[in-house]
Every structure is written in structure tokens, then in C-alpha cells.
Design a protein around this motif. Structure first.
Motif, PDB file in Angstrom:
ATOM      1  N   LYS A 199     -10.756  10.661  -0.457  1.00 35.82           N
ATOM      2  CA  LYS A 199      -9.565  11.084   0.262  1.00 35.82           C
ATOM      3  C   LYS A 199      -8.288  10.703  -0.477  1.00 35.82           C
ATOM      4  CE  LYS A 199     -11.716  10.987   4.749  1.00 35.82           C
ATOM      5  NZ  LYS A 199     -11.876  10.300   6.025  1.00 35.82           N
ATOM      6  N   THR A 232       0.834  -1.205   0.000  1.00 38.76           N
ATOM      7  CA  THR A 232       0.000   0.000   0.000  1.00 38.76           C
ATOM      8  C   THR A 232       0.868   1.254   0.000  1.00 38.76           C
ATOM      9  OG1 THR A 232      -1.566  -1.279   1.294  1.00 38.76           O
ATOM     10  CG2 THR A 232      -1.936   1.081   1.179  1.00 38.76           C
ATOM     11  N   GLY A 264      -2.089   8.614   7.272  1.00 37.24           N
ATOM     12  CA  GLY A 264      -2.877   7.400   7.514  1.00 37.24           C
ATOM     13  C   GLY A 264      -1.963   6.197   7.654  1.00 37.24           C
ATOM     14  N   PRO A 268      -5.936  10.452  11.875  1.00 33.52           N
ATOM     15  CA  PRO A 268      -6.792   9.944  10.799  1.00 33.52           C
ATOM     16  C   PRO A 268      -8.157  10.612  10.821  1.00 33.52           C
ATOM     17  CG  PRO A 268      -5.705   8.131  11.913  1.00 33.52           C
ATOM     18  CD  PRO A 268      -5.377   9.361  12.693  1.00 33.52           C
ATOM     19  N   GLY A 269      -8.597  11.056   9.687  1.00 38.89           N
ATOM     20  CA  GLY A 269      -9.913  11.667   9.573  1.00 38.89           C
ATOM     21  C   GLY A 269      -9.981  13.104  10.063  1.00 38.89           C
ATOM     22  N   LEU A 298     -12.024   4.957  11.748  1.00 36.09           N
ATOM     23  CA  LEU A 298     -11.271   6.206  11.829  1.00 36.09           C
ATOM     24  C   LEU A 298     -11.389   7.070  10.583  1.00 36.09           C
ATOM     25  CD1 LEU A 298      -8.016   4.592  13.225  1.00 36.09           C
ATOM     26  CD2 LEU A 298      -9.712   5.824  14.557  1.00 36.09           C
ATOM     27  N   GLY A 299     -11.946   6.531   9.534  1.00 34.50           N
ATOM     28  CA  GLY A 299     -11.988   7.288   8.288  1.00 34.50           C
ATOM     29  C   GLY A 299     -10.595   7.575   7.752  1.00 34.50           C
ATOM     30  N   ILE A 300      -9.754   6.541   7.753  1.00 31.66           N
ATOM     31  CA  ILE A 300      -8.335   6.740   7.499  1.00 31.66           C
ATOM     32  C   ILE A 300      -8.045   7.045   6.026  1.00 31.66           C
ATOM     33  CG2 ILE A 300      -7.485   4.442   6.948  1.00 31.66           C
ATOM     34  CD1 ILE A 300      -5.607   4.781   9.385  1.00 31.66           C
ATOM     35  N   GLY A 301      -8.863   6.555   5.119  1.00 27.95           N
ATOM     36  CA  GLY A 301      -8.751   6.993   3.735  1.00 27.95           C
ATOM     37  C   GLY A 301      -8.035   6.089   2.748  1.00 27.95           C
ATOM     38  N   PHE A 302      -7.591   4.889   3.179  1.00 30.82           N
ATOM     39  CA  PHE A 302      -6.819   4.037   2.261  1.00 30.82           C
ATOM     40  C   PHE A 302      -7.598   3.686   0.994  1.00 30.82           C
ATOM     41  CE2 PHE A 302      -4.520   2.250   6.161  1.00 30.82           C
ATOM     42  CZ  PHE A 302      -3.532   3.217   6.045  1.00 30.82           C
ATOM     43  N   PHE A 303      -8.883   3.412   1.161  1.00 29.62           N
ATOM     44  CA  PHE A 303      -9.658   2.938   0.015  1.00 29.62           C
ATOM     45  C   PHE A 303     -10.745   3.913  -0.379  1.00 29.62           C
ATOM     46  CE2 PHE A 303      -8.572  -1.150   2.307  1.00 29.62           C
ATOM     47  CZ  PHE A 303      -7.434  -1.369   1.553  1.00 29.62           C
ATOM     48  N   GLY A 356      -4.977  17.641   1.766  1.00 25.50           N
ATOM     49  CA  GLY A 356      -5.120  16.913   0.515  1.00 25.50           C
ATOM     50  C   GLY A 356      -4.807  15.435   0.635  1.00 25.50           C
ATOM     51  N   SER A 357      -4.993  14.717  -0.497  1.00 27.94           N
ATOM     52  CA  SER A 357      -4.931  13.257  -0.436  1.00 27.94           C
ATOM     53  C   SER A 357      -3.553  12.730  -0.065  1.00 27.94           C
ATOM     54  CB  SER A 357      -5.377  12.622  -1.746  1.00 27.94           C
ATOM     55  OG  SER A 357      -5.607  13.558  -2.740  1.00 27.94           O
ATOM     56  N   THR A 415      -3.066  12.973   3.619  1.00 27.60           N
ATOM     57  CA  THR A 415      -3.993  12.053   4.275  1.00 27.60           C
ATOM     58  C   THR A 415      -3.455  10.629   4.224  1.00 27.60           C
ATOM     59  OG1 THR A 415      -5.773  13.447   3.465  1.00 27.60           O
ATOM     60  CG2 THR A 415      -6.386  11.290   4.328  1.00 27.60           C
ATOM     61  N   LEU A 416      -3.006  10.218   3.047  1.00 28.25           N
ATOM     62  CA  LEU A 416      -2.553   8.842   2.899  1.00 28.25           C
ATOM     63  C   LEU A 416      -1.252   8.619   3.659  1.00 28.25           C
ATOM     64  CD1 LEU A 416      -3.431   8.350  -0.848  1.00 28.25           C
ATOM     65  CD2 LEU A 416      -4.539   7.277   1.118  1.00 28.25           C
ATOM     66  N   GLU A 450      -7.710  16.735   5.767  1.00 28.85           N
ATOM     67  CA  GLU A 450      -8.617  16.904   4.648  1.00 28.85           C
ATOM     68  C   GLU A 450      -8.206  18.133   3.832  1.00 28.85           C
ATOM     69  OE1 GLU A 450     -13.315  16.059   4.389  1.00 28.85           O
ATOM     70  OE2 GLU A 450     -11.819  14.992   5.534  1.00 28.85           O
ATOM     71  N   TYR A 498       0.934   4.175  -2.981  1.00 31.20           N
ATOM     72  CA  TYR A 498       0.566   5.580  -2.751  1.00 31.20           C
ATOM     73  C   TYR A 498       1.763   6.514  -2.833  1.00 31.20           C
ATOM     74  CZ  TYR A 498      -4.072   3.945  -1.667  1.00 31.20           C
ATOM     75  OH  TYR A 498      -5.308   3.377  -1.767  1.00 31.20           O
TER      76      TYR A 498
END
Ligand code: HEM
Ligand SMILES: [Cu+2]
Lengths: 205, 537
Positions: free
Chosen positions: B242, A38, A140, A123-124, B233-238, A132-133, A136-137, A129, A42
Motif C-alpha cells: 500500500k 511518519t 491513513g 482505512p483499507g 484496519l489495514g491502514i497501510g503505514f508499514f 494509490g499509495s 492511502t497513506l 486502494e 510519507y
């Protein structure tokens, strides 16, 4: 197996339990393997954001924690040697040092995470947010990977605590120390995973 | 061990040896691999009955277009729970947990598995996973994502999918530990003289399976954890919103779940490779070919997962590479079919009940495999992807494969396990009813799929009505057959004629050289193996 013949009252096969723990270690590596995939995907998709985000991590704490884990791996290995020399006292001391180091690692992690969360990075979070992505990733993955790793540290500590008690009670001895060795192997695994996490998250910027 | 029956005086079988425990504790605290095998069997029987009822409900809903029994949401929940139960609680643990536990140590001449307590622990984890699945039925209602838990719907749905996903995670743990136990057992505990190429084929397939359990299961574990992180958690991997990638979920899911179909089918092939030579009274044809094709399947099976995603969006290169690999993985399966048929050729076949199951397995499995090739080629896949054709395919393979092998196995080893005989004429009636029902149930779905009926809908166009009626009739016939088989086996296990005959079918492996039912540690003296398996003089 000479050991098995020595103890025919109970079934004991040290080779078998060593093979067992090695196989289990493979499965753990594969568990993290899914996360490494993963991460690779990303990172490839957001090189710039990952570059920037990684600079936010505290390399000093990361380095300190790396050194702590490396030393703890050494102490648990030394404990395995000490028990074979019938030196129970040194064995116990080394195991306790290992446990203390593990605890220090977790405390550092706690402050590191705390600082991030104080800055609104979790996270979240709304801040992520906004960022940006890519961020976030990255974060995360940071929380997920180091969190899962910390969970393994805790599991390892429980295992080592059990070993400590068993050494004290004389259940783990110079001619029956497979559990200690297996616990050590597991601890090395936890260490090894960190050795991957550290450069991936902190160093490659 | 020259006579064919056990001398009864003073002999205590594992069923009488209770370790000083009472009632249910005789079972749930025992680390005897045979009792653990039966514990799995009973748990799975319960789950299977639930799964069958859910399947039947879906078929009844589909007997006519429009709402017959349930609304769309209830239907979605039904196929999801049906899938979760059948896949994670039955066919994945299936043969290894029940018959592997019972027979593997005996087949290699060992007293138990390498880690008996871990083995019992695995069963408890299995039960825990089952409880989580049950919990998912309450709260906000049963999950409706399908057993595949595809993102992003799996973290958007309001239903209670998290416990089900965690249940699958926990069940994976049980699967890993069983695989680990088997690998160590096979490496360390084979009786003297039992070299790798003297091992029975069922044991070989368990070995290949165990490696897949060990190396593939962690991937689904981490994937489901990531989905949990997404939901909690709304972590965003998938989450595409996000920046996450739902396709990555599909890749990770199938990296496990395609190898998982080999976790299901390899031990089934092992069972068939045991039954066929016993009832053809002939040495298995191409022992080494079967072993090597087992390992080849286990290996190549890792690299074909993309064939579930032809229409999801992949590069052209990835598409044809996965298609090619899918064709390659079909070869070792086909090799086995040739092995079985050649074994029967000029054998003196006796059509006892286990043989009937094995022979019908080959028939069903061939249909499943050939239709797999239709799915494996790119152009045809696009046409039938996500239609009833896929449902028919994997029921022929998974249910036809694992189910028929499971019934074959239980009719084969039943006298050994329970020390009683079952009624063969009811068993035959059950088999033929089941077989006819099975083909009538799933056969029309190939046709429906080619005609364009999508899967996972509670409703369909009028033009599909006819074949759906036939299919539902088939379901009713098949369930009747299943009930006949089940009642016959349960009755026989409790009241059937007692037997101590060691080797009722004339098998050659070690399980036929221990008393019936076997004693606590299987062997008084560890046997020494000096000849190759499946030798008939
Ligand atoms: C000859 C070997 C096989 C080939 C070429 C093959 C090919 C395929 C393909 C291409 C699909 C995807 C269809 C689609 O969604 O468009 C599929 C689905 C499936 N196959 Fe197979 N398969 C084979 C054997 C097996 C075996 C041995 C099993 C299990 C024991 C199995 C179980 C399944 C299942 C469960 C699905 C459905 C997954 C879902 O819910 O989408 N297959 N197969
Ligand atoms: Cu597949």
C-alpha cells in the motif's frame, strides 16, 4: 513551600504535581512525535498525492474546530483564575462551557469523518486502494492522527468532568486548585496538538 | 542512631505495619514504596521462571540438528515469547521497579515517592500488561514474530501477536509512570543537604534511566499502535503493497529499543557502583565521572539506533554516522569500568557474595561491550549480523549486565529488605555454578556466529553440532545455579536467621542508617546530609 506547611495533616506538594503533569505532557508530545515523523517521511515520498488529498479535507469544519478548541482552552484557563478569586459559580460555568465546546468539537469530527466514510474513504477501503499509495497513506494518517487526538479529547473531557465534580463538592478551592490547573494544562496540550494537526492535514496543500 | 542494631522494643517495621488490611490485601492495596518494590519482585520472579524454562527448551531443541523437541513453528513461538517476557516484563522494568522503588526514597532521605498511589497504579498496569501477554498465547497460537515485531510479518502472521504487542504498549505505560514518579521524587524530595552531587550513584542512574523511560517509551507506544492499526484496519503505514515502508517501522522501533537497552543497563551500573565501594571499603573513584558518563550514555544513546539496521538498507552516510556514534557511546561505559577497577585498586576487599556478583559483572560486561564494538563497525557487522554472535552479545550485556547486577543487588540488600540473613555458602555455590554455566552457554555462540550460524532457526548444519552441545550443557549448568540461588533466597526470606543489624556490610548510604527492616515511612526524622557519599574514614 508555604502551602505544604499550611496542610501538614496530609502530604501535599503542588510543585511536584505540576512537574509531574509537565513531564506527562512531554510524553504525549513524543507519542504524536512518532506520527509527525511518519507524516514527514510519507509527505516527502508522495508530495503530489498528499497535495491533492489534502484538498479533499473540509477546511471550514477544520477552522471551526480550531476556533472551538482555542476558546475552550481560554475558558479552562479562566476557570483557574476564577477559582483563585474564590468565585465558585463562575468557575463552574466556565468548566461547563469547556466541556460543551469539547463535545461540539467531537460532533463536528463525527460528521466530518462520516462524510469521508460515505465517500468510501476509510482505512483499507477499496476506493483508497484504487487511488494509490499516496492517498492511502494520507488518509491513513488523517484517520489515525485525528482519531488519536479525538481519544485525547475524550480523556480530557473525563478529567475535566472529574474536576467539575470536585469543584462543586468544594474539594478544589482557591487555596487548593492544583488539579484544576493540571487539568487545564492537559487541555492546552490537546489543543496544542490540534494546532499542529490542523495545518499539516488541512492547510498545507 | 549510634548503635548498629535497632532497639526492638515497640518497633514496627514496614513488614509488620499492615495498614489494618488482611492477607494479600496487605500487599496489593499498600502504597508503601517498599511493599510495591516487593510486589514487582514477586511478579518478576514468576515471569523469570517461565522465561528461563522457555530458554532452556530452545537450548534443548538445539542440542542436535533437525527436530529434537519441537517443530519450526513451535520454536519460533518459543523465542518470541521468551524475548517478550525477558525484555518487556523483566529487564526493562527490572532494577528500577524492584530496587528503585525500594531504595530510591530511602537513599535520598524521603518517606516515600512523590506519588505513592500512582506508584501502585503502575504496578497494576504492569500486571495488566502481563495478562495481555498471557492472552496472546491462546486463540490462534502464540506470536511468532520475535520480540521485535518487525513489519510486514507482524501484521501478516496468522498468530495471535496483537495482544502481545498491546501488552508491550501497556507495559510501556507502566514504565513511563514509574520514570515520571522517580524524576519528580528526585527533584522534590531530597533531604536537606542532599545536593545533586551528594546523591548516591544508584539514585543517579535511576534518574538518568527515568528520563529515557519518559522520552523514549512513547515512540514504541505509537509504533505498536500503528502496527495494531495495520492489523485491525489495514491502514497501510508499514505495508509495502500500500506504499508503506517497513524500514520506517524498524527505525521507529529502534529509536525506542536502543535507548531501552540503557534503561536496562544504567541502573545495573548504579548497583555495581554501590557494591564495589562498600566491599572495597574505599571511596568510589571518580564519582563525578560516573555521574557524567551516566548522563552522557542517556543522551548519546538516543542517536545510535541505526546500528541495528546496517544491513536493512540505509544511505552510506547514515551508515558511517551511526557507526561513529556507536563507538562514541561505548566510551562512557568504558569510563565506568575504569572507575570500578580503580576503586578496587588498593582497597581492602572482602569477597562477600554481592562483591562476587559485582566483580563477575565487570568481567561479563566487558566481553559484552567489546563484542558490541565488533557489531558496531560496519564491515564486521555485515559478517555477523543476525547470527548467533548477536545473541551471544546481547545476552552477555543484557543478561550478564542486568541479571548479574540484579543478583548482586538482591544479595546486597536482602538483609535490609527482609530482616533475615541468607546462607552465604549456598549463595556462593549458586554464584559459581551460574557463572560457569553462563560462560559455557553463551561463549560458544560467539564462535558459532562467526562461523555463520544464523539466529532464530530451530535447525542448523551438522558442522555446528559440537559447540551447540557445549552450549546446551552450559544452559543446564546455569539453570542449576539459578535454582540453587532461588531456593536459597526463598528459604532464607521465609525461615532465615532474623537480623536487625542496621549496616551488615559497612555501607555509607542512608539505607544503612535506617532500622532493619525499615519502618513504614523510613525515617522518624528527615535526616540532614552534610557529607559526600562513599566516605570511609
Ligand atoms: C558497548 C556498547 C554497545 C555496543 C557498541 C552495541 C552494539 C550493538 C549492535 C551493533 C547490535 C546489532 C547487531 C545486529 O543485529 O547486527 C546490538 C544488538 C543488541 N544489543 Fe548491543 N551494543 C552495546 C551495548 C548494549 C547494551 C548495554 C545492551 C543492553 C543492556 C545491549 C543490548 C542489545 C540487544 C538486546 C541487541 C539485540 C537486538 C536484536 O534482537 O536484534 N547492547 N548491539
Ligand atoms: Cu542498539
Amino acid at each position: 513551600m508555604t502551602e505544604t506547611i499550611a496542610h501538614h495533616d496530609e502530604h501535599r506538594d503542588d510543585e511536584a504535581s505540576k512537574l509531574g503533569i509537565w513531564l506527562f505532557i512531554f510524553t504525549e508530545l513524543l507519542l504524536f512525535g512518532g506520527l509527525f515523523v511518519t507524516y514527514a517521511v510519507y509527505r516527502h515520498a508522495h508530495p503530489q498525492a498528499f497535495h491533492m488529498a489534502a484538498q479533499q479535507l473540509d477546511v471550514v469544519i477544520g477552522t471551526i474546530n480550531t476556533v472551538i478548541l482555542l476558546i475552550s482552552s481560554m475558558t479552562i484557563a479562566m476557570a483557574t483564575t476564577a477559582i483563585q478569586k474564590k468565585d465558585k459559580r463562575t468557575t463552574l460555568i466556565l468548566i461547563v462551557i469547556t466541556l460543551v465546546l469539547a463535545l461540539v468539537f467531537l460532533i463536528n469530527k463525527y460528521f466530518e469523518w462520516g462524510a469521508k466514510i460515505d465517500h468510501g474513504i476509510y482505512p483499507g477501503s477499496p476506493l483508497l486502494e484504487e487511488l494509490g499509495s499516496g492517498d492511502t497513506l494520507f488518509f491513513g494518517l488523517y484517520f489515525f492522527m485525528t482519531g488519536l487526538h479525538a481519544l485525547h479529547i475524550i480523556i480530557g473531557m473525563v478529567l475535566i468532568a472529574v474536576i467539575l465534580v470536585r469543584v462543586r463538592k468544594g474539594k478544589i478551592t482557591f487555596d487548593n486548585f492544583q488539579l484544576l490547573e493540571n487539568g487545564g494544562l492537559y487541555w492546552h496540550l490537546v489543543d496544542l496538538i490540534w494546532i499542529f494537526l490542523f495545518p499539516l492535514l488541512y492547510l498545507i496543500t | 542512631m549510634s548503635s548498629n542494631t535497632t532497639d526492638n522494643t515497640g518497633y514496627k517495621s514496614y513488614l509488620e505495619e499492615d495498614g489494618g488490611r488482611k492477607g494479600i490485601f496487605k500487599w496489593i492495596l499498600s502504597t508503601d514504596h517498599k511493599r510495591i518494590g516487593l510486589l514487582y519482585l514477586y511478579a518478576m520472579m514468576g515471569w523469570f521462571c517461565i522465561g528461563v524454562v522457555l530458554g532452556l527448551l530452545m537450548k534443548l531443541e538445539l542440542i542436535a540438528p533437525g527436530k529434537t523437541l519441537m517443530e519450526a513453528q513451535a520454536y519460533n513461538a518459543t523465542f518470541t515469547v521468551h524475548g517478550v517476557i525477558m525484555i518487556f516484563l523483566i529487564v526493562i522494568p527490572g532494577l528500577p521497579a524492584v530496587f528503585g522503588n525500594f531504595m530510591l526514597p530511602i537513599q535520598i532521605g524521603a518517606k516515600d515517592v512523590a506519588f505513592p498511589r500512582l506508584n501502585l497504579f503502575s504496578w497494576y498496569i504492569y500486571i495488566l500488561g502481563g495478562i495481555l501477554v498471557i492472552i496472546s498465547l491462546f486463540g490462534n497460537g502464540p506470536p511468532d514474530t520475535g520480540w521485535t515485531f518487525y513489519a510486514p510479518y507482524s501484521f501478516k502472521t496468522g498468530t495471535n501477536m496483537l495482544p502481545a504487542a498491546l501488552g508491550a504498549f501497556v507495559l510501556g505505560f507502566s514504565s513511563i509512570l514509574t520514570g515520571l514518579n522517580f524524576i519528580v521524587t528526585i527533584h522534590r524530595m531530597r533531604a536537606p543537604g542532599m545536593t545533586w552531587f551528594k546523591m548516591p550513584l544508584f539514585t543517579w542512574t535511576l534518574y538518568g534511566t527515568a528520563w529515557i523511560q519518559l522520552l523514549a517509551t512513547p515512540i514504541i507506544g505509537i509504533t505498536l499502535l500503528m502496527v495494531a492499526g495495520e492489523r485491525i484496519l489495514g491502514i497501510g503505514f508499514f505495508d509495502p503493497a500500500k506504499g508503506g515502508d517497513p524500514l520506517l517501522y524498524q527505525h521507529l522501533f529502534w529509536i525506542y529499543s536502543h535507548p531501552a537497552v540503557y534503561i536496562m543497563i544504567l541502573p545495573a551500573m548504579g548497583v555495581i557502583s554501590e557494591i564495589i565501594p562498600t566491599f572495597a571499603k574505599k571511596t568510589i573513584f571518580g564519582y563525578k565521572a560516573i555521574v557524567l558518563s551516566t548522563l552522557a550514555i542517556a543522551f548519546v544513546g538516543y542517536f545510535v539506533w541505526g546500528h541495528h539496521m546496517y544491513t536493512s538498507g540505509m544511505s552510506g552516510t547514515a551508515l558511517w554516522a551511526f557507526s561513529l556514534l556507536t563507538f562514541i557511546v561505548a566510551i562512557p561505559s568504558a569510563i565506568k569500568v575504569f572507575n570500578w577497577i580503580s576503586t578496587m585498586h588498593k582497597g581492602s576487599i572482602s569477597t562477600e557474595v554481592p562483591f562476587l556478583w559485582a566483580a563477575s559483572f565487570i568481567f561479563i560486561f566487558m566481553i559484552g561491550g567489546l563484542t558490541g564494538l565488533v557489531l558496531g563497525s560496519l564491515a564486521t557487522n555485515v559478517h555477523v549480523h543476525d547470527t548467533a554472535f548477536v545473541v551471544a552479545h546481547f545476552h552477555f550485556i543484557v543478561f550478564g549486565g542486568v541479571g548479574f547486577a540484579f543478583f548482586g543487588a538482591i544479595h546486597y540488600w536482602f538483609p535490609k529488605m527482609f530482616g533475615r540473613k541468607y546462607d552465604p555458602s549456598w549463595a556462593r555455590t549458586g554464584w559459581i555454578t551460574f557463572f560457569i554455566g553462563f560462560v559455557t552457554l553463551y561463549g560458544p555462540m560467539f564462535y558459532l556466529g562467526v562461523k555463520g550460524m544464523p539466529r532464530r532457526y530451530y535447525d542448523y548444519l551438522d558442522e555446528f553440532h559440537g559447540p551447540n552441545i557445549i552450549s546446551t550443557m552450559g544452559a543446564l549448568i546455569m539453570v542449576t545455579g539459578f535454582l540453587i540461588i532461588l531456593v536459597n533466597l526463598i528459604k532464607s526470606a521465609r525461615h532465615g536467621e532474623k537480623t536487625t543489624e542496621m549496616n551488615p556490610w559497612g555501607g555509607t548510604n542512608l539505607e544503612w542508617q535506617v532500622p532493619t527492616p525499615p519502618p513504614l515511612e523510613n525515617f522518624d526524622e528527615i535526616p540532614v546530609i552534610d557529607k559526600a557519599p562513599y566516605k570511609y574514614d
